[in-house]
Write an enzyme that holds these catalytic residues in place. Structure first.
Site, PDB file in Angstrom:
ATOM      1  N   GLY A  64      13.291 -10.837  -2.045  1.00  0.00           N
ATOM      2  CA  GLY A  64      11.582 -10.430  -1.673  1.00  0.00           C
ATOM      3  C   GLY A  64      10.903 -11.521  -1.925  1.00  0.00           C
ATOM      4  CB  THR A  65      10.269 -14.662  -0.047  1.00  0.00           C
ATOM      5  OG1 THR A  65      10.171 -14.228   1.154  1.00  0.00           O
ATOM      6  CG2 THR A  65      11.538 -15.036  -0.511  1.00  0.00           C
ATOM      7  CD  GLN A 105       0.276   0.270  -7.105  1.00  0.00           C
ATOM      8  OE1 GLN A 105       0.787  -0.536  -7.864  1.00  0.00           O
ATOM      9  NE2 GLN A 105      -0.266   1.329  -7.887  1.00  0.00           N
ATOM     10  CG  ASN A 147       5.742  -1.240  -9.152  1.00  0.00           C
ATOM     11  OD1 ASN A 147       6.224  -0.787 -10.265  1.00  0.00           O
ATOM     12  ND2 ASN A 147       4.536  -1.886  -9.077  1.00  0.00           N
ATOM     13  N   PRO A 148       8.063   1.831  -7.689  1.00  0.00           N
ATOM     14  CG  PRO A 148       8.391   4.281  -7.786  1.00  0.00           C
ATOM     15  CD  PRO A 148       8.369   2.831  -6.929  1.00  0.00           C
ATOM     16  NE  ARG A 176      -2.397  -5.943 -15.220  1.00  0.00           N
ATOM     17  CZ  ARG A 176      -1.575  -5.541 -14.432  1.00  0.00           C
ATOM     18  NH1 ARG A 176      -0.934  -4.374 -14.529  1.00  0.00           N
ATOM     19  NH2 ARG A 176      -1.767  -6.295 -13.297  1.00  0.00           N
ATOM     20  CG  HIS A 217       4.814  -1.023 -14.404  1.00  0.00           C
ATOM     21  ND1 HIS A 217       3.707  -1.713 -15.023  1.00  0.00           N
ATOM     22  CD2 HIS A 217       4.938  -1.462 -13.036  1.00  0.00           C
ATOM     23  CE1 HIS A 217       3.394  -2.422 -14.055  1.00  0.00           C
ATOM     24  NE2 HIS A 217       3.809  -2.269 -13.012  1.00  0.00           N
ATOM     25  CB  THR A 254      -1.476  -7.384  -9.252  1.00  0.00           C
ATOM     26  OG1 THR A 254      -0.115  -6.782  -9.541  1.00  0.00           O
ATOM     27  CG2 THR A 254      -2.436  -6.288  -9.223  1.00  0.00           C
TER      28      THR A 254
HETATM   29  N1  LIG Z   1       6.482  -4.452 -12.105  1.00  0.00           N
HETATM   30  C1  LIG Z   1       5.296  -4.895 -11.917  1.00  0.00           C
HETATM   31  O1  LIG Z   1       4.652  -5.126 -13.017  1.00  0.00           O
HETATM   32  C2  LIG Z   1       4.646  -5.496 -10.604  1.00  0.00           C
HETATM   33  C3  LIG Z   1       3.547  -5.896 -10.614  1.00  0.00           C
HETATM   34  C4  LIG Z   1       2.941  -6.283  -9.048  1.00  0.00           C
HETATM   35  C5  LIG Z   1       3.721  -5.723  -8.220  1.00  0.00           C
HETATM   36  N2  LIG Z   1       4.800  -5.027  -8.425  1.00  0.00           N
HETATM   37  C6  LIG Z   1       5.561  -4.789  -7.243  1.00  0.00           C
HETATM   38  O2  LIG Z   1       6.273  -5.849  -6.539  1.00  0.00           O
HETATM   39  C7  LIG Z   1       6.746  -5.532  -5.325  1.00  0.00           C
HETATM   40  C8  LIG Z   1       6.337  -6.524  -4.326  1.00  0.00           C
HETATM   41  O3  LIG Z   1       5.021  -6.852  -4.226  1.00  0.00           O
HETATM   42  P1  LIG Z   1       4.129  -7.872  -3.224  1.00  0.00           P
HETATM   43  O4  LIG Z   1       2.878  -7.876  -3.579  1.00  0.00           O
HETATM   44  O5  LIG Z   1       5.166  -9.386  -3.424  1.00  0.00           O
HETATM   45  O6  LIG Z   1       4.783  -7.230  -1.775  1.00  0.00           O
HETATM   46  P2  LIG Z   1       4.767  -8.310  -0.473  1.00  0.00           P
HETATM   47  O7  LIG Z   1       4.783  -7.129   0.463  1.00  0.00           O
HETATM   48  O8  LIG Z   1       3.870  -9.429  -0.667  1.00  0.00           O
HETATM   49  O9  LIG Z   1       6.399  -8.672  -0.586  1.00  0.00           O
HETATM   50  C9  LIG Z   1       7.257  -7.813  -0.507  1.00  0.00           C
HETATM   51  C10 LIG Z   1       8.520  -8.496   0.114  1.00  0.00           C
HETATM   52  O10 LIG Z   1       9.596  -7.751   0.112  1.00  0.00           O
HETATM   53  C11 LIG Z   1      10.235  -8.085   1.581  1.00  0.00           C
HETATM   54  N3  LIG Z   1      11.188  -6.861   1.764  1.00  0.00           N
HETATM   55  C12 LIG Z   1      10.858  -5.587   2.076  1.00  0.00           C
HETATM   56  N4  LIG Z   1      12.051  -5.074   2.374  1.00  0.00           N
HETATM   57  C13 LIG Z   1      12.966  -5.698   1.976  1.00  0.00           C
HETATM   58  C14 LIG Z   1      14.411  -5.720   2.032  1.00  0.00           C
HETATM   59  N5  LIG Z   1      15.147  -4.781   2.343  1.00  0.00           N
HETATM   60  N6  LIG Z   1      15.049  -6.792   1.661  1.00  0.00           N
HETATM   61  C15 LIG Z   1      14.618  -7.954   1.406  1.00  0.00           C
HETATM   62  N7  LIG Z   1      13.261  -8.236   1.218  1.00  0.00           N
HETATM   63  C16 LIG Z   1      12.648  -7.091   1.706  1.00  0.00           C
HETATM   64  C17 LIG Z   1       9.228  -8.165   2.483  1.00  0.00           C
HETATM   65  O11 LIG Z   1       9.515  -8.668   3.501  1.00  0.00           O
HETATM   66  C18 LIG Z   1       8.180  -8.901   1.468  1.00  0.00           C
HETATM   67  O12 LIG Z   1       8.148 -10.481   1.993  1.00  0.00           O
HETATM   68  C19 LIG Z   1       5.947  -4.179  -4.855  1.00  0.00           C
HETATM   69  O13 LIG Z   1       6.894  -3.141  -5.091  1.00  0.00           O
HETATM   70  C20 LIG Z   1       4.937  -4.117  -6.154  1.00  0.00           C
HETATM   71  O14 LIG Z   1       4.410  -2.685  -6.155  1.00  0.00           O
HETATM   72  C21 LIG Z   1       5.597  -4.829  -9.472  1.00  0.00           C
END
Ligand SMILES: NC(=O)c1ccc[n+]([C@@H]2O[C@H](COP(=O)([O-])OP(=O)(O)OC[C@H]3O[C@@H](n4cnc5c(N)ncnc54)[C@H](O)[C@@H]3O)[C@@H](O)[C@H]2O)c1
Length: 317
Positions: A12-13, A85, A123-124, A154, A178, A231
Site C-alpha cells: 500500500g504505497t 476515510q 482502517n478500521p 495525539r 483506534h 492524515t
Molecule cells: N491506523 C492509523 O492510525 C491510521 C492513520 C491514518 C490512516 N490510516 C489508514 O491507512 C490506510 C491508507 O490510507 P492512505 O491515506 O495511505 O490511503 P491512500 O489511498 O493514499 O493509499 C492506499 C493505497 O493502497 C493501495 N491499495 C488498495 N488496494 C490494494 C490492494 N488490494 N493491494 C495493494 N495495495 C492496495 C492503493 O492503490 C493506494 O496506493 C487507510 O485505511 C487509512 O484509513 C490509518
C-alpha cells in the site's frame, strides 16, 4: 551466521505507506525495502522517488517496487493498503471494502511463505488486524496492529500544550478501538514522573481540560481530514517507531493492537492495549489496574469492536 540486514516490505504505497517509508529511510530503519501496490506504476514511481534520496542520506539502503514473492524472506511487512476515510465517514464504515482488500492481501502474503512480523495500519485498524491474523493463521504475537499508538501520541501532545511542557514529558495513553469509542486511561498518566492527579490537585490542569484533550484526540483525524483530505505524517512516524522496536528487539512499551485472550476481560480480537514490543512482535500484554470508569469504557469499546468484527467476517465469508 546471524543475519545483519533487515528487509521491510510495504503493502500500500499511498500517503500513509510512503510517509512511513520516508520516515524509515531518514531514520535508517532497514537495509532493504520493497514496495507493493495494486497500482504497480505508483509503487514504481514511489521507489524511484525514494531512490533519489540515496546519495544524500547517511545510511545505505536499497528500494524497489516488487511483488508478493518478495515477502518470502522479509523480516517485517507493513500493510497500509485500502481506501482511506472519506470526509464525515467513520472508520467502522470502511469495514466491508477494506476487509475484502485485507483478505486478498493476507492470502497473497501467506502464499509467499513469509515468516516474519506484520504491522497493520489500514482502517478500521483493530478489525482488519483481526481479519489478517484469522485469514493467515499466523501466530497472534507476530501480527501487530497500529492500535492506539497515534491516538496516544495525539493525547500526549494535547495534554502537554495544556501544561506547557514538552510532549515527550507526558506519558498518557489511549486504549481500545483506534476510533470513536477509544478510552483515555488517565489513571495511568504521568507528567515528568508525577501522576496527572497531582497536577489536578494543584489546579495546573482541570478535569474539563483532560476531557477536552481526550475528545480532541479522538476527533483529530476528522479535524485533519476536513482540512486536507487525509492524515499520514503522524501515523507514518508511529509506524517507523513500531517497526524499529520490532527490528531492534527493543522491548519497548507501545499501545499497539494485540489480540486479547482474557486480558481486561476480553477475548478473540485485536485492540489497542499496552504491550512489550520485540523481535517476535508483541510479547506481553500489560494488564493495568484501570479505574472503574475506564474499565467500563474499555468494555464498551470492545463490545463495539466485537460487533464490527462480526460484520467484517460476514463481508469476507
Ligand atoms: N491506523 C492509523 O492510525 C491510521 C492513520 C491514518 C490512516 N490510516 C489508514 O491507512 C490506510 C491508507 O490510507 P492512505 O491515506 O495511505 O490511503 P491512500 O489511498 O493514499 O493509499 C492506499 C493505497 O493502497 C493501495 N491499495 C488498495 N488496494 C490494494 C490492494 N488490494 N493491494 C495493494 N495495495 C492496495 C492503493 O492503490 C493506494 O496506493 C487507510 O485505511 C487509512 O484509513 C490509518
Amino acid at each position: 551466521m546471524k543475519k545483519t540486514s533487515n528487509k521491510v516490505v510495504l503493502v500500500g504505497t499511498g500517503a500513509v505507506g510512503m510517509s512511513f517509508i520516508y520516515s524509515a529511510v531518514n531514520q535508517g530503519l532497514a537495509e532493504e525495502y520493497v514496495l507493493i501496490d495494486v497500482n504497480a506504476k505508483a509503487a514504481e514511481g514511489n521507489a524511484i522517488d525514494i531512490q533519489d534520496t540515496m546519495a544524500v542520506l547517511d545510511k545505505p539502503f536499497t528500494i524497489k517496487a516488487g511483488t508478493y514473492e518478495d515477502c518470502k524472506d522479509a523480516d517485517l511487512i507493513v500493510i497500509t493498503a485500502g481506501r482511506p476515510q472519506r470526509p464525515g465517514e467513520t472508520r467502522l464504515e470502511l469495514i466491508a471494502d477494506n476487509s475484502r482488500i485485507m483478505k486478498g492481501i493476507a492470502e497473497a502474503i501467506k502464499a509467499s511463505g513469509f515468516n516474519g512480523v506484520t504491522v497493520i495500519a489500514s482502517n478500521p485498524c483493530d478489525v482488519l488486524t483481526t481479519v489478517y491474523q484469522q485469514v493467515t493463521g499466523y501466530d497472534e504475537h507476530s501480527v501487530v496492529g497500529a492500535g492506539t499508538t497515534l491516538d496516544s501520541a495525539r493525547l500526549r501532545r494535547l495534554v502537554a500544550e495544556k501544561l506547557n511542557v514538552a510532549p515527550k514529558s507526558v506519558n498518557a495513553y489511549i486504549m481500545g478501538e483506534h476510533g470513536d469509542s477509544s478510552v483515555a486511561a488517565y489513571s495511568k498518566a504521568t507528567v515528568m514522573g508525577q501522576p496527572i492527579s497531582k497536577y489536578l490537585a494543584e489546579g495546573k490542569i482541570t478535569e474539563a481540560d483532560l476531557e477536552e484533550c481526550w475528545t480532541r484526540a479522538i476527533r483529530m483525524a476528522y479535524e485533519i481530514i476536513e482540512r486536507k483530505g487525509a492524515t499520514y505524517y503522524g501515523i507514518g512516524v508511529c509506524l517507523n517507531a513500531i517497526s524499529s522496536a520490532i527490528l531492534r528487539d527493543e522491548k519497548t512499551t507501545f499501545m499497539v493492537g494485540a489480540k486479547l485472550n482474557g486480558e481486561y476481560g476480553q477475548k478473540g480480537f485485536y485492540t489497542g492495549v499496552p504491550v512489550i514490543l520485540g523481535s517476535k512482535g508483541w510479547e506481553t500484554i500489560i494488564e493495568w489496574d484501570l479505574s472503574d470508569a475506564e474499565k467500563e469504557a474499555f468494555k464498551e469499546s470492545c463490545d463495539a469492536l466485537d460487533a464490527t468484527y462480526q460484520k467484517a467476517k460476514e463481508a469476507i465469508a
